[in-house]
Design a protein around this motif. Sequence first.
Motif, mmCIF file in Angstrom:
data_model
loop_
_atom_site.group_PDB
_atom_site.id
_atom_site.type_symbol
_atom_site.label_atom_id
_atom_site.label_comp_id
_atom_site.label_asym_id
_atom_site.label_seq_id
_atom_site.Cartn_x
_atom_site.Cartn_y
_atom_site.Cartn_z
ATOM 1 N N LEU A 89 0.812 -1.155 0.074
ATOM 2 C CA LEU A 89 -0.059 0.123 0.024
ATOM 3 C C LEU A 89 0.768 1.138 -0.019
ATOM 4 N N ALA A 90 1.930 1.336 0.890
ATOM 5 C CA ALA A 90 2.708 2.171 0.599
ATOM 6 C C ALA A 90 3.340 2.784 -0.466
ATOM 7 N N ARG A 91 3.679 1.710 -1.172
ATOM 8 C CA ARG A 91 4.339 1.779 -2.717
ATOM 9 C C ARG A 91 3.404 2.433 -3.539
ATOM 10 N N VAL A 92 2.149 2.237 -3.455
ATOM 11 C CA VAL A 92 1.227 2.733 -4.196
ATOM 12 C C VAL A 92 0.908 4.086 -4.060
ATOM 13 N N VAL A 93 0.902 4.496 -2.769
ATOM 14 C CA VAL A 93 0.719 5.694 -2.160
ATOM 15 C C VAL A 93 2.080 6.624 -2.763
ATOM 16 N N GLU A 94 3.313 5.981 -2.594
ATOM 17 C CA GLU A 94 4.553 6.781 -3.146
ATOM 18 C C GLU A 94 4.309 7.013 -4.673
ATOM 19 N N LYS A 95 3.650 6.175 -5.353
ATOM 20 C CA LYS A 95 3.667 6.189 -6.809
ATOM 21 C C LYS A 95 2.722 7.302 -7.209
ATOM 22 N N ILE A 96 1.824 7.468 -6.549
ATOM 23 C CA ILE A 96 0.642 8.743 -6.701
ATOM 24 C C ILE A 96 1.174 10.159 -6.202
ATOM 25 N N TRP A 97 1.891 10.153 -4.960
ATOM 26 C CA TRP A 97 2.232 11.209 -4.248
ATOM 27 C C TRP A 97 2.553 12.418 -5.127
ATOM 28 N N PRO A 98 3.689 12.119 -6.115
ATOM 29 C CA PRO A 98 4.154 13.321 -6.767
ATOM 30 C C PRO A 98 3.142 14.199 -7.727
ATOM 31 N N LYS A 99 1.954 13.512 -7.883
ATOM 32 C CA LYS A 99 1.108 14.192 -8.794
ATOM 33 C C LYS A 99 0.480 15.350 -8.104
ATOM 34 N N TYR A 100 0.455 15.234 -6.580
ATOM 35 C CA TYR A 100 -0.099 16.077 -5.573
ATOM 36 C C TYR A 100 1.123 16.990 -4.825
ATOM 37 N N VAL A 101 2.097 16.496 -4.630
ATOM 38 C CA VAL A 101 2.950 17.248 -3.627
ATOM 39 C C VAL A 101 4.246 17.209 -4.499
ATOM 40 N N ASP A 102 4.882 18.637 -4.230
ATOM 41 C CA ASP A 102 6.326 18.921 -4.965
ATOM 42 C C ASP A 102 7.250 18.355 -4.054
ATOM 43 N N GLN A 103 7.257 18.075 -2.868
ATOM 44 C CA GLN A 103 8.425 17.518 -2.217
ATOM 45 C C GLN A 103 8.190 16.025 -2.077
ATOM 46 N N PRO A 104 9.567 15.239 -2.301
ATOM 47 C CA PRO A 104 9.464 13.850 -2.417
ATOM 48 C C PRO A 104 8.888 13.106 -1.031
ATOM 49 N N LEU A 105 8.386 11.915 -1.284
ATOM 50 C CA LEU A 105 8.011 10.911 -0.216
ATOM 51 C C LEU A 105 9.096 9.941 0.011
ATOM 52 N N THR A 106 9.729 9.538 1.292
ATOM 53 C CA THR A 106 10.525 8.752 1.460
ATOM 54 C C THR A 106 9.839 7.557 2.138
ATOM 55 N N VAL A 107 9.849 6.334 1.615
ATOM 56 C CA VAL A 107 9.187 5.204 2.239
ATOM 57 C C VAL A 107 10.279 4.465 3.199
ATOM 58 N N VAL A 108 9.995 4.163 4.290
ATOM 59 C CA VAL A 108 11.029 3.769 5.198
ATOM 60 C C VAL A 108 10.494 2.492 6.176
ATOM 61 N N ASN A 109 11.187 1.250 5.791
ATOM 62 C CA ASN A 109 10.540 0.157 6.275
ATOM 63 C C ASN A 109 11.231 0.053 7.759
ATOM 64 N N GLN A 110 10.586 0.058 8.866
ATOM 65 C CA GLN A 110 11.385 -0.233 10.297
ATOM 66 C C GLN A 110 10.442 -1.299 11.031
ATOM 67 N N PRO A 111 10.918 -2.617 10.447
ATOM 68 C CA PRO A 111 10.168 -3.638 11.151
ATOM 69 C C PRO A 111 10.757 -4.142 12.518
ATOM 70 N N GLY A 112 10.118 -5.009 13.093
ATOM 71 C CA GLY A 112 10.784 -5.387 14.445
ATOM 72 C C GLY A 112 9.740 -5.304 15.512
ATOM 73 N N GLY A 113 9.791 -6.195 16.783
ATOM 74 C CA GLY A 113 8.848 -5.926 17.771
ATOM 75 C C GLY A 113 7.376 -6.150 17.527
ATOM 76 N N SER A 114 7.355 -6.819 16.195
ATOM 77 C CA SER A 114 5.833 -7.382 15.921
ATOM 78 C C SER A 114 5.238 -5.854 15.292
ATOM 79 N N GLY A 115 5.991 -5.082 15.074
ATOM 80 C CA GLY A 115 5.293 -3.708 14.397
ATOM 81 C C GLY A 115 5.649 -2.382 15.366
ATOM 82 N N TRP A 116 6.364 -3.029 16.660
ATOM 83 C CA TRP A 116 6.266 -1.547 17.664
ATOM 84 C C TRP A 116 7.518 -0.905 17.359
ATOM 85 N N VAL A 117 8.606 -1.326 16.763
ATOM 86 C CA VAL A 117 9.750 -0.464 16.548
ATOM 87 C C VAL A 117 9.251 0.681 15.679
ATOM 88 N N GLY A 118 8.841 0.517 14.656
ATOM 89 C CA GLY A 118 8.524 1.880 13.686
ATOM 90 C C GLY A 118 7.343 2.431 14.460
#
Length: 364
Positions: A89-118
């Motif tokens: 889902l994040a990658r789909v948002v990242e794909k469409i983001w530039p159509k509406y926002v001038d600044q870039p979107l950086t997707v960062v995966n932070q797994p760990g702790g069953s989702g708690w780290v991120g």
Amino acid sequence: MRHFHKVLGVVLVAGIVFMAGCGSSGTSTDATSPASTEQSATHGTPAEQTASQQTSTEPAGQEETKTWKPEKAVTLIVPYSAGGSTDVLARVVEKIWPKYVDQPLTVVNQPGGSGWVGREAVAKAAPDGYTLMIGYGSGEDLIAPQLREAPFDPINDFQPIALLSNHAILFATSTESGYETMEQLLEAAKSAEVTAALSGVGNLMDITVRAVAKAAGGEITGVPFAGGGPATTAMVGNQVDFGPGHQSELMPHVKGGRLRILAVASPERESMLADVPTLKELGIDYVNAGSLKGIAAPAGLPEEILAYYEDLFAKITSDPEFQQAMADVYQPVNYKNPEEFGAMIREYYEMYSRLIKELDIHVE
């Protein structure tokens, strides 16, 4: 109260200082001219017109509405490993983001702790609009903190921004596992060890497997992984007997002949899986509405930033390209604004609280 300053304009007519005029536009009008006389009779003096205009656009005592937009890259944290439904889902948002926002979107995966780290990273970030999280409401953030101490408050440490999608829970097994139906698998669980791949501990997948095992009267051992992607890989490799997952994680492997869908936990059958029965149809008294997939920010987000992102994600989810991309990855589009999404978060939190008590679930 707004004060209007009289501005004196000096007009030289035959060497005489003659006229003073007033106006917010900085222009002057000869008060003795026919045009000026007509204007005063029909519309009031220039000063009166200015006051009227100011009052209609900026009522006395009302502050101007603040606006905001990002001036640098925005970080979108995925609290899971790559390949899971939230990451997709994040990658789909990242794909469409530039159509509406001038600044870039950086997707960062932070797994760990069953989702708690991120999630902890987002909860502790500055509420300045440059750190967002995707996957708010997925399950473990609302369930696990009720089972053990968490480094964040799932309700008070985050600002809901938008629900983007809601993912049903499917049960899948490798086509090489030997299990053709959910009934066969649950029957085996009554007399032998059956293992299930989980995307974490104390999350929605974990609680769902526990609930199914209890309702079916069998024993199922959960095997936790760092996210939906690795859990799906374990199913595909026949390292476990089966596992729960979302459509975007499982369907590509179903299409490729590597996985078989056995059942769905939804109240009704899924439209793209019309031949797959629900748990209720199989006599298992358990229904789950699915996993929320929303955007959140650290609590304390200023109103003007929240307003910006509310408008942005309403546009993104309405974009035909976004909707097609979501269909391509087997994810439904289900937009809710901050208020609606926040109400759903609280509702789901209470629902899981009741379920934990009913199932007498404990996590060490």
